[in-house]
Design a protein around this motif. Structure first.
Motif, PDB file in Angstrom:
ATOM      1  N   ILE A   1      38.651  28.418  42.734  1.00  0.00           N
ATOM      2  CA  ILE A   1      38.852  28.998  41.511  1.00  0.00           C
ATOM      3  C   ILE A   1      38.115  30.418  41.064  1.00  0.00           C
ATOM      4  O   ILE A   1      37.012  30.640  41.104  1.00  0.00           O
ATOM      5  CB  ILE A   1      38.527  28.045  40.366  1.00  0.00           C
ATOM      6  CG1 ILE A   1      39.373  26.623  40.710  1.00  0.00           C
ATOM      7  CG2 ILE A   1      38.910  28.524  39.097  1.00  0.00           C
ATOM      8  CD1 ILE A   1      39.006  25.433  39.898  1.00  0.00           C
ATOM      9  N   VAL A   2      39.171  31.475  40.935  1.00  0.00           N
ATOM     10  CA  VAL A   2      38.473  32.789  40.680  1.00  0.00           C
ATOM     11  C   VAL A   2      39.285  33.303  39.667  1.00  0.00           C
ATOM     12  O   VAL A   2      40.562  32.997  39.493  1.00  0.00           O
ATOM     13  CB  VAL A   2      38.701  33.650  42.058  1.00  0.00           C
ATOM     14  CG1 VAL A   2      37.531  33.098  42.987  1.00  0.00           C
ATOM     15  CG2 VAL A   2      39.841  33.682  42.690  1.00  0.00           C
ATOM     16  N   PRO A   3      38.925  34.459  38.993  1.00  0.00           N
ATOM     17  CA  PRO A   3      39.655  35.141  37.920  1.00  0.00           C
ATOM     18  C   PRO A   3      40.861  35.550  38.795  1.00  0.00           C
ATOM     19  O   PRO A   3      41.287  35.795  40.024  1.00  0.00           O
ATOM     20  CB  PRO A   3      38.874  36.478  37.824  1.00  0.00           C
ATOM     21  CG  PRO A   3      37.597  36.066  38.038  1.00  0.00           C
ATOM     22  CD  PRO A   3      37.545  35.054  39.298  1.00  0.00           C
TER      23      PRO A   3
ATOM     24  N   MET B   1      35.116  25.527  44.876  1.00  0.00           N
ATOM     25  CA  MET B   1      34.147  26.481  44.597  1.00  0.00           C
ATOM     26  C   MET B   1      34.595  27.343  43.302  1.00  0.00           C
ATOM     27  O   MET B   1      35.848  27.713  43.500  1.00  0.00           O
ATOM     28  CB  MET B   1      34.045  27.448  46.038  1.00  0.00           C
ATOM     29  CG  MET B   1      32.998  28.236  45.743  1.00  0.00           C
ATOM     30  SD  MET B   1      32.516  29.237  47.238  1.00  0.00           S
ATOM     31  CE  MET B   1      31.477  28.052  48.228  1.00  0.00           C
ATOM     32  N   ILE B   2      33.803  27.701  42.588  1.00  0.00           N
ATOM     33  CA  ILE B   2      33.993  28.346  41.098  1.00  0.00           C
ATOM     34  C   ILE B   2      33.332  29.330  41.112  1.00  0.00           C
ATOM     35  O   ILE B   2      32.137  29.685  41.068  1.00  0.00           O
ATOM     36  CB  ILE B   2      33.968  27.299  40.001  1.00  0.00           C
ATOM     37  CG1 ILE B   2      34.586  25.991  40.282  1.00  0.00           C
ATOM     38  CG2 ILE B   2      34.522  28.009  38.710  1.00  0.00           C
ATOM     39  CD1 ILE B   2      34.441  24.975  39.318  1.00  0.00           C
ATOM     40  N   MET B   3      33.984  30.667  40.814  1.00  0.00           N
ATOM     41  CA  MET B   3      33.178  32.134  40.494  1.00  0.00           C
ATOM     42  C   MET B   3      34.159  32.676  39.268  1.00  0.00           C
ATOM     43  O   MET B   3      35.234  32.765  39.320  1.00  0.00           O
ATOM     44  CB  MET B   3      33.035  32.932  41.805  1.00  0.00           C
ATOM     45  CG  MET B   3      32.280  32.250  42.746  1.00  0.00           C
ATOM     46  SD  MET B   3      30.476  32.110  42.116  1.00  0.00           S
ATOM     47  CE  MET B   3      29.779  33.747  42.498  1.00  0.00           C
ATOM     48  N   GLY B   4      33.285  33.451  38.607  1.00  0.00           N
ATOM     49  CA  GLY B   4      34.074  34.385  37.481  1.00  0.00           C
ATOM     50  C   GLY B   4      33.105  34.588  36.282  1.00  0.00           C
ATOM     51  O   GLY B   4      32.289  33.698  35.899  1.00  0.00           O
TER      52      GLY B   4
ATOM     53  N   ASP C   1      35.574  35.954  24.559  1.00  0.00           N
ATOM     54  CA  ASP C   1      36.820  35.296  24.170  1.00  0.00           C
ATOM     55  C   ASP C   1      37.143  34.421  25.002  1.00  0.00           C
ATOM     56  O   ASP C   1      38.332  33.661  24.809  1.00  0.00           O
ATOM     57  CB  ASP C   1      38.048  36.311  23.752  1.00  0.00           C
ATOM     58  CG  ASP C   1      38.272  37.208  25.035  1.00  0.00           C
ATOM     59  OD1 ASP C   1      37.657  37.152  26.022  1.00  0.00           O
ATOM     60  OD2 ASP C   1      39.292  37.830  24.918  1.00  0.00           O
ATOM     61  N   GLY C   2      36.416  34.254  26.264  1.00  0.00           N
ATOM     62  CA  GLY C   2      37.027  33.038  27.109  1.00  0.00           C
ATOM     63  C   GLY C   2      37.765  33.692  28.201  1.00  0.00           C
ATOM     64  O   GLY C   2      38.142  33.112  29.203  1.00  0.00           O
ATOM     65  N   SER C   3      38.159  34.810  28.163  1.00  0.00           N
ATOM     66  CA  SER C   3      38.726  35.417  29.319  1.00  0.00           C
ATOM     67  C   SER C   3      38.145  35.870  30.465  1.00  0.00           C
ATOM     68  O   SER C   3      36.947  35.991  30.380  1.00  0.00           O
ATOM     69  CB  SER C   3      39.909  36.782  28.938  1.00  0.00           C
ATOM     70  OG  SER C   3      38.873  37.699  28.574  1.00  0.00           O
ATOM     71  N   LEU C   4      38.464  35.849  31.650  1.00  0.00           N
ATOM     72  CA  LEU C   4      37.876  36.406  32.846  1.00  0.00           C
ATOM     73  C   LEU C   4      38.037  37.501  33.541  1.00  0.00           C
ATOM     74  O   LEU C   4      39.069  38.073  33.538  1.00  0.00           O
ATOM     75  CB  LEU C   4      38.182  35.013  33.918  1.00  0.00           C
ATOM     76  CG  LEU C   4      37.958  33.795  33.667  1.00  0.00           C
ATOM     77  CD1 LEU C   4      38.420  32.806  34.651  1.00  0.00           C
ATOM     78  CD2 LEU C   4      36.179  33.652  33.774  1.00  0.00           C
ATOM     79  N   LEU C   5      36.754  38.038  33.730  1.00  0.00           N
ATOM     80  CA  LEU C   5      36.716  39.491  34.316  1.00  0.00           C
ATOM     81  C   LEU C   5      36.626  39.346  36.064  1.00  0.00           C
ATOM     82  O   LEU C   5      35.986  38.247  36.537  1.00  0.00           O
ATOM     83  CB  LEU C   5      35.541  40.150  33.991  1.00  0.00           C
ATOM     84  CG  LEU C   5      35.539  40.499  32.444  1.00  0.00           C
ATOM     85  CD1 LEU C   5      34.107  41.133  31.871  1.00  0.00           C
ATOM     86  CD2 LEU C   5      36.655  41.231  31.859  1.00  0.00           C
ATOM     87  N   PRO C   6      37.238  40.131  36.623  1.00  0.00           N
ATOM     88  CA  PRO C   6      37.235  40.254  38.222  1.00  0.00           C
ATOM     89  C   PRO C   6      35.614  40.015  38.780  1.00  0.00           C
ATOM     90  O   PRO C   6      34.864  40.909  38.055  1.00  0.00           O
ATOM     91  CB  PRO C   6      37.958  41.211  38.844  1.00  0.00           C
ATOM     92  CG  PRO C   6      37.925  42.365  37.405  1.00  0.00           C
ATOM     93  CD  PRO C   6      37.791  41.481  36.308  1.00  0.00           C
ATOM     94  N   ILE C   7      35.471  39.722  39.689  1.00  0.00           N
ATOM     95  CA  ILE C   7      34.251  39.777  40.370  1.00  0.00           C
ATOM     96  C   ILE C   7      34.271  40.512  41.739  1.00  0.00           C
ATOM     97  O   ILE C   7      35.449  41.010  42.356  1.00  0.00           O
ATOM     98  CB  ILE C   7      33.917  38.178  40.684  1.00  0.00           C
ATOM     99  CG1 ILE C   7      34.612  37.439  41.783  1.00  0.00           C
ATOM    100  CG2 ILE C   7      33.642  37.213  39.505  1.00  0.00           C
ATOM    101  CD1 ILE C   7      34.342  36.268  42.225  1.00  0.00           C
ATOM    102  N   LYS C   8      33.123  40.712  42.552  1.00  0.00           N
ATOM    103  CA  LYS C   8      32.915  41.351  43.633  1.00  0.00           C
ATOM    104  C   LYS C   8      32.919  40.199  44.874  1.00  0.00           C
ATOM    105  O   LYS C   8      32.410  39.057  44.737  1.00  0.00           O
ATOM    106  CB  LYS C   8      31.821  42.236  43.821  1.00  0.00           C
ATOM    107  CG  LYS C   8      32.029  43.397  42.943  1.00  0.00           C
ATOM    108  CD  LYS C   8      30.556  44.278  43.079  1.00  0.00           C
ATOM    109  CE  LYS C   8      30.622  45.520  42.273  1.00  0.00           C
ATOM    110  NZ  LYS C   8      29.417  46.346  42.210  1.00  0.00           N
ATOM    111  N   GLY C   9      33.330  40.511  46.029  1.00  0.00           N
ATOM    112  CA  GLY C   9      33.361  39.706  47.275  1.00  0.00           C
ATOM    113  C   GLY C   9      34.077  38.453  47.284  1.00  0.00           C
ATOM    114  O   GLY C   9      33.615  37.505  47.898  1.00  0.00           O
TER     115      GLY C   9
END
Length: 511
Positions: A136-138, A103-106, A111-119
């Motif tokens: 897989i998450v930030p 399961m993938i979220m982000g 620039d391709g960097s990942l920012l945090p998500i909620k939940g």
């Protein structure tokens, strides 16, 4: 070529698996379907820039992306990463064989960097339930998600890390949480300690009873008498959170985006909204529903300072959550329920001028001003507050006394012992853990009175003209007082003390 990638949508405090189907065929165009909101529709620009800046690109073909179930509205920018991986897999830029095992979220930056998500926490719980190999998450969300046992969590900082992972070039280190350290004993050192409070022994006793039984309490007193000071120290005497309570509380704060790399929330929440707060901010809701203050205070304390300064309609929305310990937000297309099992601690001045109605009061208030001021507090709301207590100013002799008072640690030990008695009593009862949660049936079973206690309660009911709800509240508080004294039975002395804690029911208050 058709590829399926999996993400998740959070509704309330529960997650739902979303299948992201990416099909690339002859032609041109980028088509995104499945009820996406504007943030998801704009993802194509973020994805294109992120991939290009890292040596990859969107294929110049017809791209059709379906987010299933297609009749469920999807919101937010956290689908950037699974959509990007789906496009890369469908175009053959990465191996599509393993993408459906995670399961993938982000959210992607340009620039391709990942920012945090909620939940992240409810998403991790859902991924485990659905049998996914990993999540897989930030990086910022990895510690929060890793508290869920039975699933491997990978925290990544850049889209290239997950691309290399699916190419088999390099794998990120799984995030691990040391549960013994994470959920070990908390330090007894606290910024707010009851040892700092001079005098007010009777109020400390009331707060101890409230903490032991999970009762709501209101403190009434003039400015400077210590109401706010006492309330801020109240969480320090509550028993430690159980693992289940910590997970429930963390899940709500995760959905609201209030967690910053802290993993499990182990301290009981203490929420203190300003009196200008709206009803929506208190109970939750909005165009994109979010938990309100009462849900963020779940398993903790909601402190309402200067209670009559809140708008009456705001206070009235508390009535149902105080009774049901949950709040349901209904919209045309969906209904969301948030847990809201909190302890209400409120404080107020006895009059607009701030002082009790007596000839010695420095500021006098007219009867009309008093009626207008206290009229914001309805009878049904006050009925739901178990303990009403008057807080008097501390005399100089107590203020100047250098001897420290009883510490929060000592009080918490007595509170914890009383809670353990209640846990044993209600171990076979569903959703009932302490006395304040008792239903009418449990009150009749566990609060049996002798003739003397019954006569005392009858006299108080008739003299104070108490409601049936107030009758139940007195019995609950008396049961807690008995538990603190390790008494099997509710004695007349316990009933007498519980009746004292109904100050606002006495003649002269609220008309």
């Amino acid at each position: 070529m058709l590829v399926k990638v999996f993400g998740s949508a959070v509704f309330g405090v529960e997650a739902t698996t979303i299948t992201i189907e990416v099909n690339i065929d002859k032609g041109i165009g980028y088509h995104l379907v499945g009820l996406p909101d504007n943030a998801i529709k704009e993802s194509s620009y973020r994805i294109a820039a992120a991939l290009k800046n890292n040596g990859y690109q969107l294929p110049g073909k017809k791209i059709v992306i379906n987010m299933a179930p297609a009749d469920l509205r999807k919101e937010g920018s956290a689908y950037d990463l699974p959509i990007a991986i789906g496009i890369l897999a469908a175009s053959g830029q990465i191996n599509p064989e393993n993408t459906d095992r995670f399961m993938i979220m982000g959210e992607l930056s340009l620039d391709g960097s990942l920012l945090p998500i909620k939940g992240a926490l409810p998403i991790a719980i859902k991924a485990r339930e659905e049998g996914f190999e990993g999540l897989i998450v930030p990086k910022e969300n990895a510690r929060e998600a890793a508290v869920v046992e039975g699933i491997t969590v990978y925290g990544i900082s850049n889209v290239t890390e997950i691309i290399d992972f699916f190419k088999g070039i390099a794998a990120p280190e799984p995030e691990t949480v040391d549960f013994e350290k994470e959920f070990g004993p908390l330090s007894d050192c606290s910024e707010f300690d009851f040892a700092d409070v001079k005098g007010q022994e009777s109020i400390k006793r009331c707060l101890e009873i409230a903490a032991a039984g999970g009762h709501n309490i209101i403190l009434i007193g003039p400015p400077g008498s210590g109401k706010t000071m006492l309330a801020k120290r109240f969480p320090g005497i509550l028993p430690p959170m159980t693992m289940q309570e910590a997970l429930e509380t963390t899940k709500i704060h995760s959905v609201a985006g209030k967690i910053k790399e802290s993993g499990l929330i182990r301290q009981r929440p203490f929420r203190s909204p300003h009196h200008t707060a709206s009803s929506v901010s208190l109970v939750g809701g909005g165009s994109y529903p979010q938990p309100g203050e009462i849900s963020l205070a779940h398993n903790g304390v909601l402190f309402l300072d200067e209670l009559p300064e809140f708008k009456r309609e705001v206070l009235e929305v508390l009535r149902q959550p105080l009774e049901d310990r949950e709040v349901t937000i209904s919209r045309a297309k969906f209904t969301i329920t948030y847990p809201a099992s909190f302890m209400l601690v409120a404080s107020m001045n006895p009059s607009p001028g701030g002082y009790f109605s007596s000839p010695d009061a420095p500021i006098a208030s007219s009867p009309m001003e008093m009626q207008r001021y206290l009229g914001k507090l309805s009878g049904p709301l006050l009925d739901r507050i178990d303990i009403h207590v008057e807080v008097n100013p501390v005399p100089f002799e107590k203020l100047s006394d250098m001897q420290p008072g009883e510490s929060s640690v000592i009080i918490r030990k007595r509170v914890t012992a009383a809670r353990q008695v209640q846990n044993r009593r209600f171990e076979h009862q569903k959703n009932i853990h302490y006395n304040a949660q008792m239903t009418t049936r449990q009150i009749r079973e566990y609060c049996i009175l002798d003739d003397q206690a019954l006569q005392l309660l009858k006299s108080a009911m008739e003299r104070l003209n108490l409601s049936a709800r107030a009758y139940d509240r007195i019995l609950k508080v008396a049961r807690t007082i008995a538990d603190l004294e390790a008494s099997e039975s509710v004695l007349p002395v316990h009933i007498a003390e519980a009746i004292q804690y109904r100050s606002l029911d006495r003649e002269g208050w609220l008309g």
